[in-house]
Design a protein around this motif. Structure first.
Motif, PDB file in Angstrom:
ATOM      1  N   PHE A   9       0.846  -1.187   0.000  1.00 37.97           N
ATOM      2  CA  PHE A   9       0.000   0.000   0.000  1.00 37.97           C
ATOM      3  C   PHE A   9       0.885   1.242   0.000  1.00 37.97           C
ATOM      4  CE2 PHE A   9      -4.130  -1.914   1.245  1.00 37.97           C
ATOM      5  CZ  PHE A   9      -3.704  -3.189   1.587  1.00 37.97           C
ATOM      6  N   TRP A  10       0.419   2.296  -0.652  1.00 38.70           N
ATOM      7  CA  TRP A  10       1.063   3.606  -0.565  1.00 38.70           C
ATOM      8  C   TRP A  10       0.089   4.583   0.084  1.00 38.70           C
ATOM      9  CZ3 TRP A  10       5.844   5.678  -1.658  1.00 38.70           C
ATOM     10  CH2 TRP A  10       6.753   4.867  -2.351  1.00 38.70           C
ATOM     11  N   TYR A  11       0.637   5.361   1.018  1.00 38.57           N
ATOM     12  CA  TYR A  11      -0.133   6.412   1.671  1.00 38.57           C
ATOM     13  C   TYR A  11       0.626   7.727   1.565  1.00 38.57           C
ATOM     14  CZ  TYR A  11      -3.332   3.106   3.921  1.00 38.57           C
ATOM     15  OH  TYR A  11      -4.296   2.139   4.162  1.00 38.57           O
ATOM     16  N   LYS A  12      -0.143   8.795   1.594  1.00 37.82           N
ATOM     17  CA  LYS A  12       0.411  10.150   1.566  1.00 37.82           C
ATOM     18  C   LYS A  12       0.031  10.840   2.868  1.00 37.82           C
ATOM     19  CE  LYS A  12      -0.308  14.536  -0.918  1.00 37.82           C
ATOM     20  NZ  LYS A  12      -1.014  15.171  -2.070  1.00 37.82           N
ATOM     21  N   PHE A  59       4.455   7.040   2.313  1.00 39.10           N
ATOM     22  CA  PHE A  59       4.782   5.764   2.942  1.00 39.10           C
ATOM     23  C   PHE A  59       4.434   4.608   2.014  1.00 39.10           C
ATOM     24  CE2 PHE A  59       5.719   7.223   7.172  1.00 39.10           C
ATOM     25  CZ  PHE A  59       4.933   8.354   7.378  1.00 39.10           C
ATOM     26  N   CYS A  60       5.374   3.710   1.885  1.00 40.21           N
ATOM     27  CA  CYS A  60       5.140   2.424   1.253  1.00 40.21           C
ATOM     28  C   CYS A  60       4.956   1.444   2.410  1.00 40.21           C
ATOM     29  CB  CYS A  60       6.344   2.046   0.392  1.00 40.21           C
ATOM     30  SG  CYS A  60       6.331   0.374  -0.258  1.00 40.21           S
ATOM     31  N   ALA A  61       3.813   0.817   2.506  1.00 39.54           N
ATOM     32  CA  ALA A  61       3.496   0.055   3.716  1.00 39.54           C
ATOM     33  C   ALA A  61       2.971  -1.331   3.377  1.00 39.54           C
ATOM     34  CB  ALA A  61       2.465   0.818   4.549  1.00 39.54           C
ATOM     35  N   PRO A  62       3.662  -2.368   3.804  1.00 35.97           N
ATOM     36  CA  PRO A  62       3.147  -3.726   3.640  1.00 35.97           C
ATOM     37  C   PRO A  62       2.336  -4.142   4.858  1.00 35.97           C
ATOM     38  CG  PRO A  62       5.375  -3.842   4.445  1.00 35.97           C
ATOM     39  CD  PRO A  62       5.033  -2.372   4.331  1.00 35.97           C
ATOM     40  N   PRO A  63       1.466  -5.111   4.724  1.00 39.94           N
ATOM     41  CA  PRO A  63       0.790  -5.664   5.902  1.00 39.94           C
ATOM     42  C   PRO A  63       1.787  -6.410   6.776  1.00 39.94           C
ATOM     43  CG  PRO A  63      -0.379  -6.232   3.885  1.00 39.94           C
ATOM     44  CD  PRO A  63       0.947  -5.684   3.486  1.00 39.94           C
ATOM     45  N   GLU A  64       1.503  -6.492   8.037  1.00 42.20           N
ATOM     46  CA  GLU A  64       2.260  -7.366   8.945  1.00 42.20           C
ATOM     47  C   GLU A  64       2.288  -8.749   8.317  1.00 42.20           C
ATOM     48  OE1 GLU A  64       2.963  -6.250  12.511  1.00 42.20           O
ATOM     49  OE2 GLU A  64       4.436  -7.845  12.295  1.00 42.20           O
ATOM     50  N   THR A 114       9.261   8.712   2.852  1.00 43.25           N
ATOM     51  CA  THR A 114      10.072   9.658   2.083  1.00 43.25           C
ATOM     52  C   THR A 114       9.377  11.007   2.102  1.00 43.25           C
ATOM     53  OG1 THR A 114      10.966   7.970   0.605  1.00 43.25           O
ATOM     54  CG2 THR A 114      10.984  10.246  -0.185  1.00 43.25           C
ATOM     55  N   LYS A 115      10.109  12.019   2.549  1.00 43.01           N
ATOM     56  CA  LYS A 115       9.549  13.366   2.577  1.00 43.01           C
ATOM     57  C   LYS A 115       9.835  14.058   1.257  1.00 43.01           C
ATOM     58  CE  LYS A 115       9.489  17.677   5.165  1.00 43.01           C
ATOM     59  NZ  LYS A 115      10.020  18.423   6.329  1.00 43.01           N
ATOM     60  N   LEU A 116       8.792  14.431   0.558  1.00 46.63           N
ATOM     61  CA  LEU A 116       8.914  15.123  -0.716  1.00 46.63           C
ATOM     62  C   LEU A 116       8.565  16.589  -0.535  1.00 46.63           C
ATOM     63  CD1 LEU A 116       9.228  15.174  -3.828  1.00 46.63           C
ATOM     64  CD2 LEU A 116       6.776  14.631  -3.959  1.00 46.63           C
ATOM     65  N   MET A 169       8.737  10.064  12.455  1.00 49.30           N
ATOM     66  CA  MET A 169       8.768   8.599  12.451  1.00 49.30           C
ATOM     67  C   MET A 169       7.547   8.046  11.735  1.00 49.30           C
ATOM     68  SD  MET A 169      11.551   8.123  14.120  1.00 49.30           S
ATOM     69  CE  MET A 169      11.563   6.409  14.626  1.00 49.30           C
ATOM     70  N   GLY A 170       7.575   6.740  11.541  1.00 44.94           N
ATOM     71  CA  GLY A 170       6.405   6.068  11.007  1.00 44.94           C
ATOM     72  C   GLY A 170       5.408   5.787  12.120  1.00 44.94           C
ATOM     73  N   LEU A 171       4.387   5.030  11.801  1.00 41.40           N
ATOM     74  CA  LEU A 171       3.351   4.723  12.778  1.00 41.40           C
ATOM     75  C   LEU A 171       3.651   3.402  13.473  1.00 41.40           C
ATOM     76  CD1 LEU A 171       1.981   6.637  10.584  1.00 41.40           C
ATOM     77  CD2 LEU A 171      -0.162   5.659  11.378  1.00 41.40           C
ATOM     78  N   LYS A 172       3.336   3.363  14.755  1.00 36.78           N
ATOM     79  CA  LYS A 172       3.497   2.122  15.509  1.00 36.78           C
ATOM     80  C   LYS A 172       2.141   1.692  16.073  1.00 36.78           C
ATOM     81  CE  LYS A 172       8.334   2.730  16.742  1.00 36.78           C
ATOM     82  NZ  LYS A 172       9.348   2.762  17.825  1.00 36.78           N
ATOM     83  N   LEU A 173       1.879   0.393  16.016  1.00 36.45           N
ATOM     84  CA  LEU A 173       0.597  -0.141  16.439  1.00 36.45           C
ATOM     85  C   LEU A 173       0.527  -0.255  17.957  1.00 36.45           C
ATOM     86  CD1 LEU A 173      -2.097  -1.385  15.408  1.00 36.45           C
ATOM     87  CD2 LEU A 173      -0.963  -3.613  15.553  1.00 36.45           C
ATOM     88  N   ILE A 174      -0.534   0.311  18.539  1.00 31.34           N
ATOM     89  CA  ILE A 174      -0.725   0.258  19.983  1.00 31.34           C
ATOM     90  C   ILE A 174      -1.618  -0.938  20.347  1.00 31.34           C
ATOM     91  CG2 ILE A 174      -1.486   1.507  22.035  1.00 31.34           C
ATOM     92  CD1 ILE A 174      -1.245   4.104  20.406  1.00 31.34           C
ATOM     93  N   TYR A 175      -2.815  -0.930  19.810  1.00 31.17           N
ATOM     94  CA  TYR A 175      -3.793  -1.996  20.026  1.00 31.17           C
ATOM     95  C   TYR A 175      -4.581  -2.188  18.747  1.00 31.17           C
ATOM     96  CZ  TYR A 175      -3.610  -2.803  25.116  1.00 31.17           C
ATOM     97  OH  TYR A 175      -3.241  -3.168  26.387  1.00 31.17           O
ATOM     98  N   TYR A 176      -5.200  -3.364  18.652  1.00 32.19           N
ATOM     99  CA  TYR A 176      -6.069  -3.605  17.535  1.00 32.19           C
ATOM    100  C   TYR A 176      -7.250  -4.472  17.977  1.00 32.19           C
ATOM    101  CZ  TYR A 176      -4.105  -8.327  17.072  1.00 32.19           C
ATOM    102  OH  TYR A 176      -3.711  -9.616  17.301  1.00 32.19           O
TER     103      TYR A 176
END
Lengths: 117, 115
Positions: free
Chosen positions: A35-38, A91-96, A111-113, B41-48
Protein backbone atom coordinates in the motif's frame (compact mmCIF):
# COMPACT_ATOMS: atom_id res chain seq x y z
CA UNK A 1 10.85 -12.02 7.98
CA UNK A 2 9.85 -8.92 6.06
CA UNK A 3 11.62 -5.69 5.34
CA UNK A 4 10.50 -2.55 3.56
CA UNK A 5 13.09 0.05 2.54
CA UNK A 6 12.45 3.58 1.39
CA UNK A 7 16.05 4.61 0.94
CA UNK A 8 15.26 8.24 0.06
CA UNK A 9 14.74 10.08 3.32
CA UNK A 10 14.06 13.45 1.72
CA UNK A 11 13.65 14.62 -1.86
CA UNK A 12 13.39 18.19 -3.04
CA UNK A 13 12.28 19.11 -6.55
CA UNK A 14 11.09 22.17 -8.39
CA UNK A 15 7.49 22.32 -9.52
CA UNK A 16 6.79 20.54 -12.83
CA UNK A 17 9.69 18.15 -12.41
CA UNK A 18 9.00 14.43 -12.45
CA UNK A 19 9.98 12.57 -9.30
CA UNK A 20 10.21 8.88 -8.42
CA UNK A 21 9.98 7.53 -4.89
CA UNK A 22 11.60 4.16 -4.39
CA UNK A 23 10.33 1.29 -2.29
CA UNK A 24 11.90 -2.14 -1.94
CA UNK A 25 10.00 -4.87 -0.14
CA UNK A 26 11.67 -8.11 0.86
CA UNK A 27 9.57 -10.98 2.11
CA UNK A 28 9.41 -14.75 2.06
CA UNK A 29 5.75 -14.62 1.17
CA UNK A 30 4.99 -15.53 -2.44
CA UNK A 31 1.81 -13.48 -2.50
CA UNK A 32 1.41 -10.17 -0.75
CA UNK A 33 -0.01 -6.70 -0.94
CA UNK A 34 1.64 -3.32 -0.77
CA UNK A 35 0.00 0.00 0.00
CA UNK A 36 1.06 3.61 -0.57
CA UNK A 37 -0.13 6.41 1.67
CA UNK A 38 0.41 10.15 1.57
CA UNK A 39 0.73 12.31 4.67
CA UNK A 40 0.55 16.02 3.81
CA UNK A 41 1.71 18.70 6.26
CA UNK A 42 -1.80 18.84 7.73
CA UNK A 43 -1.11 15.36 9.13
CA UNK A 44 -3.86 13.10 7.87
CA UNK A 45 -3.06 9.80 6.15
CA UNK A 46 -4.46 9.46 2.66
CA UNK A 47 -4.67 6.09 0.94
CA UNK A 48 -3.22 6.21 -2.60
CA UNK A 49 -3.02 2.70 -3.97
CA UNK A 50 -3.00 -1.00 -3.15
CA UNK A 51 -1.21 -3.50 -5.36
CA UNK A 52 -0.85 -7.25 -5.11
CA UNK A 53 2.21 -9.30 -5.94
CA UNK A 54 0.64 -11.19 -8.85
CA UNK A 55 -0.21 -8.08 -10.83
CA UNK A 56 2.86 -6.41 -12.35
CA UNK A 57 0.99 -4.07 -14.66
CA UNK A 58 1.82 -0.45 -14.16
CA UNK A 59 -0.92 1.59 -12.61
CA UNK A 60 -1.60 5.16 -13.68
CA UNK A 61 -3.93 7.60 -12.00
CA UNK A 62 -3.69 11.11 -13.37
CA UNK A 63 -0.18 12.38 -12.61
CA UNK A 64 0.58 9.36 -10.40
CA UNK A 65 1.96 6.07 -11.64
CA UNK A 66 3.26 2.97 -9.93
CA UNK A 67 5.77 0.49 -11.28
CA UNK A 68 5.81 -2.87 -9.55
CA UNK A 69 8.57 -5.36 -10.37
CA UNK A 70 8.41 -8.55 -8.37
CA UNK A 71 11.79 -9.74 -9.64
CA UNK A 72 13.54 -6.82 -7.92
CA UNK A 73 11.05 -6.48 -5.04
CA UNK A 74 10.52 -2.85 -6.02
CA UNK A 75 7.31 -0.88 -5.96
CA UNK A 76 8.17 2.61 -7.15
CA UNK A 77 5.90 5.63 -7.27
CA UNK A 78 6.30 8.39 -9.86
CA UNK A 79 4.70 11.81 -9.82
CA UNK A 80 4.69 13.49 -13.21
CA UNK A 81 4.81 17.28 -13.42
CA UNK A 82 4.96 17.67 -9.65
CA UNK A 83 2.98 20.39 -7.92
CA UNK A 84 3.42 22.15 -4.60
CA UNK A 85 0.38 20.26 -3.28
CA UNK A 86 2.32 17.03 -3.72
CA UNK A 87 4.59 18.04 -0.85
CA UNK A 88 4.10 15.36 1.78
CA UNK A 89 5.59 12.30 3.39
CA UNK A 90 4.91 9.20 1.35
CA UNK A 91 4.78 5.76 2.94
CA UNK A 92 5.14 2.42 1.25
CA UNK A 93 3.50 0.06 3.72
CA UNK A 94 3.15 -3.73 3.64
CA UNK A 95 0.79 -5.66 5.90
CA UNK A 96 2.26 -7.37 8.94
CA UNK A 97 3.63 -10.69 7.74
CA UNK A 98 0.87 -13.17 7.02
CA UNK A 99 0.30 -15.61 9.81
CA UNK A 100 -0.60 -12.97 12.33
CA UNK A 101 -4.18 -11.93 12.75
CA UNK A 102 -3.67 -8.22 13.11
CA UNK A 103 -3.99 -7.27 9.45
CA UNK A 104 -2.19 -4.04 10.29
CA UNK A 105 0.31 -2.15 8.15
CA UNK A 106 4.01 -1.71 8.83
CA UNK A 107 5.23 1.86 8.47
CA UNK A 108 8.80 3.05 8.15
CA UNK A 109 9.84 6.69 8.22
CA UNK A 110 8.69 7.25 4.66
CA UNK A 111 10.07 9.66 2.08
CA UNK A 112 9.55 13.37 2.58
CA UNK A 113 8.91 15.12 -0.72
CA UNK A 114 9.21 18.88 -0.95
CA UNK A 115 8.07 20.56 -4.15
CA UNK A 116 9.28 24.13 -4.51
CA UNK A 117 7.41 26.65 -6.64
CA UNK B 1 -18.84 10.42 4.17
CA UNK B 2 -17.78 10.35 7.82
CA UNK B 3 -15.43 7.33 7.63
CA UNK B 4 -13.27 7.22 10.77
CA UNK B 5 -13.89 9.99 13.28
CA UNK B 6 -11.55 10.76 16.17
CA UNK B 7 -11.99 13.18 19.04
CA UNK B 8 -10.49 15.31 20.40
CA UNK B 9 -8.17 16.67 17.71
CA UNK B 10 -5.89 18.43 20.17
CA UNK B 11 -5.36 17.91 23.88
CA UNK B 12 -2.85 18.95 26.51
CA UNK B 13 -2.58 16.71 29.55
CA UNK B 14 -0.66 17.08 32.76
CA UNK B 15 1.59 14.26 33.92
CA UNK B 16 -0.45 11.69 35.79
CA UNK B 17 -3.80 12.64 34.28
CA UNK B 18 -5.92 10.17 32.35
CA UNK B 19 -8.04 10.60 29.28
CA UNK B 20 -9.87 8.72 26.57
CA UNK B 21 -9.46 9.23 22.85
CA UNK B 22 -12.69 8.44 21.08
CA UNK B 23 -12.88 6.69 17.73
CA UNK B 24 -15.91 5.76 15.67
CA UNK B 25 -16.29 4.36 12.18
CA UNK B 26 -19.44 4.14 10.11
CA UNK B 27 -18.27 1.64 7.48
CA UNK B 28 -19.25 -1.49 9.44
CA UNK B 29 -15.62 -2.57 9.51
CA UNK B 30 -14.56 -5.50 11.65
CA UNK B 31 -10.94 -4.47 12.17
CA UNK B 32 -9.96 -1.38 14.06
CA UNK B 33 -6.56 -0.06 15.09
CA UNK B 34 -4.84 2.52 17.20
CA UNK B 35 -1.44 3.79 16.08
CA UNK B 36 0.86 6.44 17.43
CA UNK B 37 3.28 8.52 15.39
CA UNK B 38 6.21 10.31 16.99
CA UNK B 39 7.81 13.27 15.16
CA UNK B 40 9.64 12.25 12.00
CA UNK B 41 8.77 8.60 12.45
CA UNK B 42 6.41 6.07 11.01
CA UNK B 43 3.35 4.72 12.78
CA UNK B 44 3.50 2.12 15.51
CA UNK B 45 0.60 -0.14 16.44
CA UNK B 46 -0.72 0.26 19.98
CA UNK B 47 -3.79 -2.00 20.03
CA UNK B 48 -6.07 -3.60 17.54
CA UNK B 49 -9.44 -5.31 17.40
CA UNK B 50 -10.81 -7.83 14.93
CA UNK B 51 -14.40 -7.48 16.07
CA UNK B 52 -16.65 -6.40 18.91
CA UNK B 53 -15.47 -7.86 22.19
CA UNK B 54 -12.04 -8.82 20.84
CA UNK B 55 -8.92 -6.74 21.41
CA UNK B 56 -5.22 -7.44 21.49
CA UNK B 57 -1.92 -5.69 22.02
CA UNK B 58 0.23 -4.31 19.26
CA UNK B 59 3.85 -3.24 19.33
CA UNK B 60 3.63 -0.48 21.96
CA UNK B 61 0.69 -1.14 24.33
CA UNK B 62 2.20 -0.06 27.66
CA UNK B 63 0.31 2.79 29.29
CA UNK B 64 -2.82 2.29 27.20
CA UNK B 65 -6.05 0.33 27.31
CA UNK B 66 -8.83 -0.24 24.81
CA UNK B 67 -12.30 -1.68 24.65
CA UNK B 68 -14.57 -2.68 21.78
CA UNK B 69 -18.14 -3.03 22.98
CA UNK B 70 -19.65 -2.22 19.58
CA UNK B 71 -18.54 -2.59 15.97
CA UNK B 72 -18.49 1.18 15.54
CA UNK B 73 -16.50 2.37 18.55
CA UNK B 74 -12.93 1.74 19.66
CA UNK B 75 -11.86 4.14 22.44
CA UNK B 76 -8.25 4.37 23.60
CA UNK B 77 -7.63 5.04 27.28
CA UNK B 78 -4.43 6.67 28.53
CA UNK B 79 -3.79 6.02 32.19
CA UNK B 80 -1.34 8.11 34.22
CA UNK B 81 -0.10 10.17 31.28
CA UNK B 82 3.65 10.50 30.87
CA UNK B 83 5.71 12.84 28.64
CA UNK B 84 6.68 9.80 26.54
CA UNK B 85 3.05 9.59 25.43
CA UNK B 86 3.27 12.93 23.68
CA UNK B 87 2.49 11.92 20.13
CA UNK B 88 -0.06 11.96 17.35
CA UNK B 89 -2.61 9.19 17.65
CA UNK B 90 -4.41 7.67 14.68
CA UNK B 91 -7.43 5.45 14.76
CA UNK B 92 -8.03 3.31 11.70
CA UNK B 93 -10.39 0.68 10.40
CA UNK B 94 -10.54 -2.00 7.73
CA UNK B 95 -13.06 -4.52 6.58
CA UNK B 96 -10.88 -7.61 7.04
CA UNK B 97 -7.37 -6.25 7.46
CA UNK B 98 -4.58 -5.31 5.07
CA UNK B 99 -3.21 -8.87 4.96
CA UNK B 100 -6.41 -9.79 3.09
CA UNK B 101 -5.87 -6.93 0.68
CA UNK B 102 -8.37 -4.62 2.35
CA UNK B 103 -7.55 -0.95 2.64
CA UNK B 104 -7.00 0.55 6.07
CA UNK B 105 -8.70 3.93 6.46
CA UNK B 106 -7.37 6.42 8.96
CA UNK B 107 -8.94 9.12 11.06
CA UNK B 108 -7.52 12.63 10.97
CA UNK B 109 -5.37 12.14 14.03
CA UNK B 110 -5.33 13.40 17.60
CA UNK B 111 -2.42 15.56 18.77
CA UNK B 112 -1.65 14.87 22.41
CA UNK B 113 0.89 16.74 24.51
CA UNK B 114 1.76 15.67 28.05
CA UNK B 115 3.40 18.38 30.18
Amino acid sequence: AQKVTQAQTEISVVEKEDVTLDCVYETRDTTYYLFWYKQPPSGELVFLIRRNSFDEQNEISGRYSWNFQKSTSSFNFTITASQVVDSAVYFCAPPEAYGGSQGNLIFGKGTKLSVKP
Amino acid sequence: NAGVTQTPKFRILKIGQSMTLQCAQDMNHNYMYWYRQDPGMGLKLIYYSVGAGITDKGEVPNGYNVSRSTTEDFPLRLELAAPSQTSVYFCASSSQGAHSGNTIYFGEGSWLTVV
